[in-house]
Structures are given as C-alpha cells and as structure tokens.
Scaffold this motif. Structure first.
Motif, PDB file in Angstrom:
ATOM      1  N   PRO A   1       0.833  -1.209   0.000  1.00  0.00           N
ATOM      2  CA  PRO A   1       0.000   0.000   0.000  1.00  0.00           C
ATOM      3  C   PRO A   1       0.869   1.261   0.000  1.00  0.00           C
ATOM      4  O   PRO A   1       1.930   1.292   0.639  1.00  0.00           O
ATOM      5  CB  PRO A   1      -0.795  -0.122   1.299  1.00  0.00           C
ATOM      6  N   PRO A   2       0.456   2.303  -0.699  1.00  0.00           N
ATOM      7  CA  PRO A   2       1.227   3.557  -0.772  1.00  0.00           C
ATOM      8  C   PRO A   2       1.560   4.163   0.589  1.00  0.00           C
ATOM      9  O   PRO A   2       2.599   4.814   0.738  1.00  0.00           O
ATOM     10  CB  PRO A   2       0.306   4.482  -1.578  1.00  0.00           C
ATOM     11  N   VAL A   3       0.706   3.932   1.582  1.00  0.00           N
ATOM     12  CA  VAL A   3       0.934   4.523   2.899  1.00  0.00           C
ATOM     13  C   VAL A   3       2.261   4.065   3.497  1.00  0.00           C
ATOM     14  O   VAL A   3       2.840   4.756   4.347  1.00  0.00           O
ATOM     15  CB  VAL A   3      -0.240   4.190   3.855  1.00  0.00           C
ATOM     16  N   LEU A   4       2.787   2.938   3.047  1.00  0.00           N
ATOM     17  CA  LEU A   4       4.045   2.439   3.592  1.00  0.00           C
ATOM     18  C   LEU A   4       5.228   3.341   3.260  1.00  0.00           C
ATOM     19  O   LEU A   4       6.310   3.187   3.820  1.00  0.00           O
ATOM     20  CB  LEU A   4       4.326   1.018   3.063  1.00  0.00           C
ATOM     21  N   PHE A   5       5.033   4.279   2.352  1.00  0.00           N
ATOM     22  CA  PHE A   5       6.109   5.197   1.985  1.00  0.00           C
ATOM     23  C   PHE A   5       5.955   6.549   2.667  1.00  0.00           C
ATOM     24  O   PHE A   5       6.597   7.520   2.272  1.00  0.00           O
ATOM     25  CB  PHE A   5       6.158   5.360   0.466  1.00  0.00           C
TER      26      PHE A   5
END
Length: 212
Positions: free
Chosen positions: A53-57
């Motif tokens: 998921p993008p939130v991991l960045f």
C-alpha cells in the motif's frame, strides 16, 4: 506456581497481546499513520496483502520492515524511497526480481528473501551497503554471473543459499571470491552439492567459511 491474584493480570496481558497480534496490516498502518514520524518498525507479516500500500512510503524514519508471507509478486518501483530502511524481510512471497530503485537504498544492511522465486542473485543488491543476504529456498543455480554479482556487493559478509536445490556444481570462477573485501560466509546447506565439491571449494577459499 502462580496464585489467582498473580495469574489474573497475566491472563489479561496475554489476551491484549494476542488481540494485538490478530490486527490486520490495514489496522496496523491506520494506527501508525497517525504519527508517521515516530514509526521506525513495522511488522506486517502474514497479512496476505497482495501488494504494497502507498501509505508504507509515508514513514520517513522506518528502519525495520517485515513483509513476510504476504502473497507479494513484486516490490514497488519506488522501493528506493525507503531511505532509512536497514532491515527488510520479504520471506515466503512469490517475488522473482527486485525493482531497479532497490540499488538506491542507502542504509539497508539485512535482506531476508528466502522462499521466493529468485533464479539469480539480484543485481539490484549492487550499490547498497548490505551486509547479510538470505536467499535460501529459492531457485538459484549459482553460476559464474552470480559470483560476479557477489564481488560487486562490496559490503556483503554473509550469503545464505541453503535449500536452493538447483545448485549442483560450483562456478568456475569461484576462486575469485578470495578477493572480496568483506565476505566471510556462504551457506550451502541442503543444496544439490556433493561433500567433495564443497571440500574442493574450501581449499580454494581457505579464509571463507562454507557451511554445508
């Protein structure tokens, strides 16, 4: 032996701990995203995420990331954006290659990639400060090109190739590993190699520990 008064709080702690362990990756990330700058460790193992998921960045200080057994087939092209990452575990997925940006990880030291689908030692490890690479239970043959790759991973100290059943012979250029500046151990346990082949390799590389 615990009495009832002692046992009750222990049971409460066990319940809280087990409940926390059952949290999904989505729940863990939702909680972490409330204070992203203080997050330096995320255990998202066994989450069946399927993709990153993008939130991991969004965690600038993330140093330790566990993505084991998440039904992943690849890592994102922007993996190199994990600029603080030191430990990455992708064990037990279906990944067969790394994105080119992996080479840009400036602090990565430990990479656990066992039980995936790698057929060669990833070129994308070159340029990282990585010290230990675990590629056990993959599909690696360990040929001359792999040796050349290892020589270019200049900070590497430990390489685990255990249970790569397709390793049935030593590369012809194996002796060149004697010039590696840091390498001290390669693990060949449960491969297709014969004891005589490992013994011959040990004579070629007396300063390198070959576990078999």
């Amino acid at each position: 032996m615990f009495n009832k008064k002692q046992l009750f709080p222990l049971l409460i702690l066990a319940y809280v701990f087990s409940a926390d362990c059952r949290r999904s990756p989505q729940e863990i990330l939702e909680t972490a995203a409330k204070n992203p700058s203080i997050i330096d460790k995320l255990d998202l193992g066994l989450g069946k995420m399927g993709q990153i998921p993008p939130v991991l960045f969004t965690f600038p200080n993330l140093k330790w990331l566990d993505l084991r057994m998440n039904e992943l087939t690849s890592l994102p092209e922007n993996t190199g954006d994990w600029s603080s990452l030191e430990y990455l575990n992708i064990y037990g997925n279906d990944i067969d290659k790394l994105p080119d940006s992996f080479q840009k990880l400036p602090k990565l030291k430990f990479f656990f990639a066992g039980n995936n689908d790698f057929e060669t030692i990833p070129l994308q490890l070159i340029g990282t400060p990585i010290e230990a690479v675990y590629l056990d239970s993959n599909k690696i043959i360990f040929n001359e090109a792999d040796v050349d790759t290892v020589l270019k991973i200049t900070h590497l100290e430990v390489l685990d190739l255990a249970r790569n059943r397709k390793i049935e012979s030593m590369p012809k250029n194996l002796s060149s590993l004697a010039s590696h500046p840091k390498l001290r151990m390669i693990i060949f346990k449960e491969t297709g190699l014969k004891p005589s082949q490992v013994e011959a390799a040990r004579k070629l590389l007396p300063k390198l520990k070959l576990e078999f």
